[in-house]
Design an enzyme around this catalytic site. Structure first.
Site, PDB file in Angstrom:
ATOM      1  N   ASN A 124       0.822  -1.220   0.000  1.00  0.00           N
ATOM      2  CA  ASN A 124       0.000   0.000   0.000  1.00  0.00           C
ATOM      3  C   ASN A 124       0.848   1.260   0.000  1.00  0.00           C
ATOM      4  O   ASN A 124       1.922   1.282   0.591  1.00  0.00           O
ATOM      5  CB  ASN A 124      -0.893   0.037   1.247  1.00  0.00           C
ATOM      6  CG  ASN A 124      -2.020  -0.965   1.165  1.00  0.00           C
ATOM      7  OD1 ASN A 124      -2.091  -1.744   0.221  1.00  0.00           O
ATOM      8  ND2 ASN A 124      -2.897  -0.950   2.154  1.00  0.00           N
ATOM      9  N   ILE A 125       0.293   2.300  -0.590  1.00  0.00           N
ATOM     10  CA  ILE A 125       0.973   3.606  -0.593  1.00  0.00           C
ATOM     11  C   ILE A 125       1.421   3.946   0.829  1.00  0.00           C
ATOM     12  O   ILE A 125       2.539   4.387   1.060  1.00  0.00           O
ATOM     13  CB  ILE A 125      -0.009   4.708  -1.054  1.00  0.00           C
ATOM     14  CG1 ILE A 125      -0.261   4.592  -2.551  1.00  0.00           C
ATOM     15  CG2 ILE A 125       0.557   6.083  -0.679  1.00  0.00           C
ATOM     16  CD1 ILE A 125      -0.137   5.870  -3.331  1.00  0.00           C
ATOM     17  N   LYS A 126       0.513   3.729   1.782  1.00  0.00           N
ATOM     18  CA  LYS A 126       0.775   4.074   3.188  1.00  0.00           C
ATOM     19  C   LYS A 126       2.107   3.513   3.686  1.00  0.00           C
ATOM     20  O   LYS A 126       2.842   4.166   4.424  1.00  0.00           O
ATOM     21  CB  LYS A 126      -0.371   3.525   4.038  1.00  0.00           C
ATOM     22  CG  LYS A 126      -0.657   4.306   5.283  1.00  0.00           C
ATOM     23  CD  LYS A 126      -1.839   3.654   6.019  1.00  0.00           C
ATOM     24  CE  LYS A 126      -1.465   3.365   7.456  1.00  0.00           C
ATOM     25  NZ  LYS A 126      -2.377   2.416   8.097  1.00  0.00           N
ATOM     26  N   GLY A 127       2.402   2.285   3.251  1.00  0.00           N
ATOM     27  CA  GLY A 127       3.720   1.731   3.544  1.00  0.00           C
ATOM     28  C   GLY A 127       3.953   1.326   4.987  1.00  0.00           C
ATOM     29  O   GLY A 127       3.014   0.983   5.702  1.00  0.00           O
TER      30      GLY A 127
ATOM     31  N   LEU C 488     -10.294   0.632   7.922  1.00  0.00           N
ATOM     32  CA  LEU C 488      -9.615   0.987   6.662  1.00  0.00           C
ATOM     33  C   LEU C 488      -9.894  -0.018   5.537  1.00  0.00           C
ATOM     34  O   LEU C 488      -9.203  -0.022   4.520  1.00  0.00           O
ATOM     35  CB  LEU C 488      -8.096   1.102   6.862  1.00  0.00           C
ATOM     36  CG  LEU C 488      -7.608   2.081   7.935  1.00  0.00           C
ATOM     37  CD1 LEU C 488      -6.091   2.088   7.995  1.00  0.00           C
ATOM     38  CD2 LEU C 488      -8.135   3.486   7.653  1.00  0.00           C
TER      39      LEU C 488
END
Ligand code: B12
Ligand code: B12
Ligand SMILES: Cc1ncc(COP(=O)(O)O)c(C=O)c1O
Ligand SMILES: Cc1ncc(COP(=O)(O)O)c(C=O)c1O
Lengths: 244, 521, 521, 244
Positions: A124-127, C488
């Site tokens: 994920n972008i969030k990382g 989420l």
């Protein structure tokens, strides 16, 4: 580096702490049995400092003492990173120049495993740990299939997406679930692809032994504490090798 | 901080008045006597150090020789400096060597000789006091330039390998991991030695000998680590046992920062003669006062032999006495690390509430003292997991009650002297609890009249009763100690070790150290 | 208990009104649909059990056959009992076997045939409901005669060997060591099975299959241990996954006492279709209501994927929704084990104060619900000492905030499924903390306006905002779930597993179980 | 009893927990070294679940895994109580009939050890675990010398009091202090007394190995959890044997 012993409070004292349960009622014999086990483990003298009956059939022990074994760090084989760590920019540039298209990564938790936090941390972008995940890399196309994906489904998606790499996560390890699932997965890919066209197979999870890649039939194993850049750098390294 | 318990200020005042009444006759007794160790400490301040080939310190050799010739009731200063003035030795060391060889005789000078000897003594002892002053200034400067412990409570960790060269890296590791104060535990048995060993030592049992050289080595190592960390890491040792005054002097000279120093510990737990202890204690506290050293008292120890709930009021009583004796000796509030401990049996219902009550009581009775908060020891077992948990709740009570010095508990308390990893884990425990609690102290205000304030008031009341009962004895505190009032130990005033080193001062008694420390010089 | 936070009753009311507005369309949706599992559950209530030689349960074989012939939008009751009335099988089992063999055809009866079929179905399903009623009475009687859990919170422990015959002694050991509730964790993957496995099982992964026989074996073993201990030990399992309604029915029949049962867990964490889940959930809760089973909701799970501070209000929102759905399904306040968890990152400053605020908020918003308080999991590491400590502080927050069900944390959370000794140590931890804290709850009253009440009010406010935002969506909660509002996870209404097992009810839909449970029969 | 293995959560799984420090900086090699040590202890596979750097020179590890050793309780040798437990009344009666005078017990912590709580638990009226101490027994005369008694002093008191038994406590065990002190003590008694007139020598403390009596030159060793009645009963047993 020379031979080492564990360190309690003096160099060379060899001190360790051990705890375990024996399936027997608490008694002096049980305490002796605990000491016997500790001695077989190389602890001499074994100090049984705590013995707690747990019902009529079990006793829990805490043992302290010096262990006689020596540790030889020079004999340790570890999977050291044998490729340079790149920045996101470098990864993008090198994917572009090597492949002339985006590199396709398919990720999933396979089997009945539903722990997605680990693979999401990589993808994920969030990382993870302040680092962006692979989705953030312009030249990577990430297809995250989520949890509890069956191996045939995974192979199907890999074919469909023309995956360059397949990333699989396995967190549940009870009864070696992670090993069984990984072997099933790599066998399926070997069957479905000719060796040269098989995607790079990567497996990860907190309880893997990184030295088991060959045994599991994958290209690389990542354990606890992996960050996205470890994976991205490895992918570039491996693809450049393949291309050359 | 104050005001969570609604303590009655009239009772608090009454408690202090009683403590003074109990303490005053003891101070008088202390003023009337000197001891071999007070006298040897004076020689140490004057710069005499080192030992003979058998390891007997020169201060002992010299003191013994003087004692043999003229007794000690006049102090060492007159006979020793008289001999120096007479040219019996070019300096203290030579004099001591000659005394040891039996080649010098001492006398008690009088008239002009006495005046001259006294002046010479004062000059030389004064140099030692000035070195203590310089060390205090050095400490203040180091704290100013490199920074102090970042927050209260100060995190206090012990090292106890028995070998100063193992202690040093362990202490440095502990400091790096967050310790604000390092205590080097002493070898068992040192407190009963009537001399201070010499040099760097590697063979202590469950602790390392307190020696001037060990002090110096450790302080230097911690100075280095302090610089590395950008905060001054304090060093602690023990001014207790038969050589309490000498060790206090060495601590001042070598810039130790805190010292375990209790008015009754040696009597109760080492069977040292009560009078010897009170005399030594007063002198050592005068040195600490001058040196800017924080003392740590030992009330926690009572709860290892007595029950922490039943005997809670003996802790309070002893704190009040320690406070009185400390102030009389010149210590300021910020130097009073009064002791107490988390020793209630975990099987007692509501132990946490009781602990909160006791800890808050200490906090509110002595609002300006740093307070030394000791971890569970007696009820620790080989179950190190349980031990780690108990230590966590100890840390919590510390955080909720504003303790000043948090002596970090070890999960292996009942097993071994602490391992390197025990300290690291223990610090992690402290960090977690302090960080997680944050300023929970501010939200936490026991309901007025609820269990916690009620219990605190009860303990204060019992403590006042006890002080009153002590006053009823013929010989006050001495009789109470003989009765087993503290820690269940019975110690009569004429029993115990070291009584033969106590001397009633003669009218002509002179000690320039005392004069300088009391400001009467 | 209440009143430590000064919550504004107007806001609390507003939150509930909003939850009702969000929940109502979902209830409508649930009423309009049935699912394969609801229908199979009906057969189970009617007494059909067992499986074919391949392990496929007869309820599945029968339901599949009916579905193939006439679809499921009318329910199973009419076609199945029509066939029985027609004499196609002497009982359900024979009918299922014949159906599996393809030797019977189903039709949708109407008129008299339908009335007759419906009456027969109601009789037989009614017997199952009566068995559930009898089990509820049996539970009440057992608790009356042998005693209940001695105090709140109830101590809740899991076993998870994968083998029912290892689970049983471990559960008994845990009960002897003090557990009030035993949960048998399910094998990974069971929730995605569209059937309930049969028989006693020994091969689960990280959990044991939920089967009727496993339920029976474990309940019998715990009955034995309950008698031995003189207190009724409760048994828990999971009514979740694709077979939620059937498992709920089996739980009622086998006298399980609590069930994990959340309105959104399956959607978010198992990617089960939202509509499937809401329909299954409503039916299963009706069964639980009837059976006197306490449900445990799964808000704690959100905090394993989302941040416990940032997402605190999503927990509150979900609790309000779970409460609404539960009450709509007939559950009473005492049956609402609403979930929440101690999952704040220990590195966050003041984590303990934040946890206290969140836990008190849940307590005061739902004063009559037992509340299920879950231990730290996400921030547990291989450092088992630290883990033991975190669990201790979790227990403390539980004790200080009056949680009803304390799910006991394991120091090996990040390592393995719990060992026998982990449970024993964990119980020791709980016992110590509850015993030591005693009624500290009564003394502990955060200052009005201080950090704790302020934080709680903030979370309530954010939760109200979130409910308002959900209402603004076209499809309300369904859109919010699709958006990743909870944990989420993004789950669109037409995605996820099991959608093909959802049917919009035809006008002639009949289900005697629903009728009986809703009291409309 | 048959052979046993430690029990984690399944019979025979052999699971144990170990922790120790290695004197080396944290690295993958250090983790491998930790696994190596665990494997030498018989743990296979060794799961290094926690590695914590402690400054630049040390790393702390927690390891889990199954140990291959078997425990054979039938080989355990324990010092089982080989004498009957008596009541205080019986003790008194039998002392009276055997000796026709009070039995004299001298107790002390020797060497530099100042931990008196343990010996006091055995000797003082107050006792231990709800049981009265030896002072409570009418026919026993107890002389408790307290802490930090030197061996020559102890021998002197034993002679002076005509001790039938000498009870010594040793709690500090660092650098084997307890063993050294005990050996010094028993040697001194052997020197001071002819064998037949030497008092019964008993040593106790939480970290003693009860099977070491012969090696230490004493008649009996008591460890953790001893109660006064254990000691009183042993004394009677031993004196009756001597008398007969
Ligand atoms: C969060 C969590 C859950 C969440 C999962 C939510 C989700 N969507 O992922 C929920 C609550 C749903 C859950 C459920 C269950 N869980 Co769970 N869970 C955890 C928990 C607390 C944290 C895991 C985690 O998120 N770690 C954080 C991530 C970032 O770390 P990570 O996974 O190790 O990933 C890192 C590396 O390993 C690596 N990595 C991981 N995967 C990959 C893949 C690739 C390709 C690469 C390169 C790298 C890589 O990189 C990541 C970043 O560094 C652990 C306990 C713990 N503290 O570890 C238990 C744990 C993993 N769960 C466990 C179990 C048993 C379950 C259940 C099966 C219990 C049950 N029977 O109901 C269920 C069912 C789940 C299922 N079917 O799989 C066990 C597993 C035991 C074992 N060793 O076999 C654990 C260890 C708890 C325990 N002690 O019992 N769980
Ligand atoms: C209380 C205590 C003290 C008190 C002692 C008060 C007193 N008057 O006894 C004080 C505070 C004074 C103290 C000081 C020190 N202590 Co201390 N202390 C403890 C503590 C907390 C409890 C010991 C205790 O009382 N146990 C309760 C009694 C009832 O148990 P027990 O002694 O095991 O006795 C039982 C059996 O063993 C047996 N038994 C014992 N003796 C005998 C004798 C006979 C004849 C028989 C038949 C049976 C028997 O019967 C008893 C009843 O079952 C322990 C830690 C712990 N939790 O164990 C540390 C501990 C013993 N102390 C320790 C140390 C190092 C010290 C110091 C040396 C530290 C220092 N350098 O300053 C000092 C100095 C003491 C000295 N010179 O010996 C270490 C010893 C480490 C080691 N294994 O070598 C310990 C383990 C703490 C630690 N982890 O560092 N201590
Ligand atoms: C006040 C005080 N002094 C001294 C000591 C140390 O004992 P010793 O003087 O025997 O080294 C302690 C032990 O903790 C203590 O608390
Ligand atoms: C509410 C709820 N349902 C179910 C489960 C179990 O997961 P599964 O249904 O996959 O067995 C959990 C896990 O903790 C849960 O919290």
């Amino acid at each position: 580096m020379s031979l080492l012993r564990p360190y309690g409070d003096t160099t060379g004292d060899g001190m360790v702490q051990v705890s375990f349960t024996l399936p027997m009622a608490h008694s002096k014999v049980a305490e002796g049995a605990a000491a016997q086990l500790a001695e077989k483990m190389g602890i001499q003298p074994a100090l049984v400092v705590h013995a707690k009956p747990m019902g009529p059939d079990f006793t829990f022990f805490v043992v302290y003492g010096p262990v006689r074994h020596l540790v030889d760090p020079s004999l340790v084989e570890v999977v050291e990173r044998d490729y340079p760590l790149l920045t996101a920019k470098e990864v993008n540039a090198r994917v572009k120049s090597t492949l002339r298209r985006r590199l396709v990564v398919v990720g999933a938790c396979i089997g009945t495993d539903a722990h997605t936090v680990g693979i999401d941390a990589i993808l994920n972008i969030k990382g993870f740990a302040g680092e962006k995940g692979l989705e953030y890399y312009r030249e990577l196309k990430v297809v995250n299939l989520g949890a509890q994906v069956s191996v045939p489904d995974l192979v199907g998606h890999a074919i469909e997406e023309k995956a360059d790499a397949v990333l699989v996560s396995q967190v549940v390890t009870q009864r070696d679930a992670h090993l069984l699932n990984t072997r099933e997965m790599s066998a399926a890919f070997r069957e479905a692809f000719p060796p040269a066209r098989r995607p790079v197979l990567i497996v990860g999870g907190p309880r893997f032994d990184e030295s088991m890649a060959a045994e599991l039939g994958v290209d690389r194993v990542f354990a606890r504490g992996t960050t996205p850049v470890d994976v991205a750098s490895f992918l570039v390294h491996r693809l450049e090798k393949r291309a050359s | 901080m104050t005001g969570k318990l609604d303590l009655d200020p009239v009772l608090v005042r009454r408690a202090r008045v009683l403590a003074r009444q109990v303490g005053r006759p003891i101070v008088k007794l202390a003023r009337q006597h000197t001891t071999v160790s007070v006298e040897r400490a004076t020689l140490r301040l004057a710069g005499l150090s080192g030992a003979d080939p058998d390891g007997t310190p020169w201060v002992n050799r010299l003191a013994d020789a003087v004692r043999a010739d003229v007794g000690l009731e006049h102090g060492l200063a007159l006979p020793v400096w008289d001999a120096l003035v007479r040219g019996e030795g070019e300096d203290l060391l030579v004099l001591a060597q000659k005394a040891a060889a039996g080649s010098v005789r001492f006398r008690l000078p009088d008239g002009r000789d006495a005046t001259r000897a006294q002046a010479a003594a004062r000059r030389q002892v004064g140099a030692g006091i000035r070195r203590i002053d310089a060390q205090r200034k050095a400490r203040e400067r180091l704290i100013r330039t490199m920074g102090d412990a970042p927050s209260q409570p100060w995190i206090y960790l012990i090292v106890a390998t028995g070998d100063i060269y193992e202690d040093i890296p362990q202490a440095q590791a502990a400091a790096r991991a967050g310790a604000d104060v390092i205590a080097v535990i002493r070898s068992t048995g040192q407190s009963l030695l009537d001399y201070v060993p010499e040099g760097a030592t590697r063979e202590g049992f469950a602790g390392t000998y307190a020696t001037q050289e060990n002090f110096r080595l450790m302080r230097a190592a911690l100075d280095e680590t302090s610089r590395e960390l950008g905060r001054y890491v304090r060093l602690t040792n023990y001014a207790s046992g038969l050589c309490m005054p000498e060790i206090a002097a060495l601590a001042g000279l070598e810039r130790l920062d805190m010292m375990l120093n209790d008015s009754m510990y040696g009597i109760l737990f080492r069977d040292i003669n009560p009078i010897r202890t009170f005399v030594d204690q007063r002198f050592s506290r005068q040195v600490h006062a001058r040196a800017g050293i924080v003392i740590n008292t030992g009330e926690d120890n009572y709860l290892t032999t007595a029950d922490a709930v039943e005997a809670a009021h003996t802790v309070t009583t002893s704190q009040l006495l320690n406070e009185f004796f400390a102030k009389e000796a010149g210590l300021a509030d910020w130097q009073l690390g009064l002791g107490h401990a988390f020793e209630i049996d975990p099987d007692v219902p509501s132990s946490l509430r009781l602990e909160l009550a006791h800890a808050l009581l200490a906090r509110e009775l002595f609002p300006k003292a740093p307070l030394k908060w000791m971890p569970p020891t007696k009820h620790m077992t080989g179950d190190v997991f349980r031990g780690y948990l108990l230590d966590g709740f100890f840390n919590l009570v510390g955080a909720l009650t504003g303790q000043g010095i948090l002596l970090v508990g070890m999960m292996t308390e009942a097993v071994v002297t602490p391992w390197l990893s025990d300290r690291d884990l223990a610090l992690q425990n402290v960090r977690y609890v302090l960080h997680a609690a944050g300023d929970l102290q501010a939200d936490f205000r026991p309901l007025p009249g609820s269990f916690i304030p009620a219990r605190a008031q009860q303990v204060l009341g019992e403590s006042i009763d006890l002080l009153e009962r002590i006053l009823e004895h013929d010989r006050g505190l001495l009789d109470a100690i003989a009765d087993g009032t503290f820690g269940l130990m019975r110690r009569p005033p004429d029993g115990g070790r070291g009584l033969d080193g106590v001397f009633r001062k003669a009218p002509a008694y002179v000690n320039p150290a005392t004069d300088l420390l009391e400001g009467t010089a």
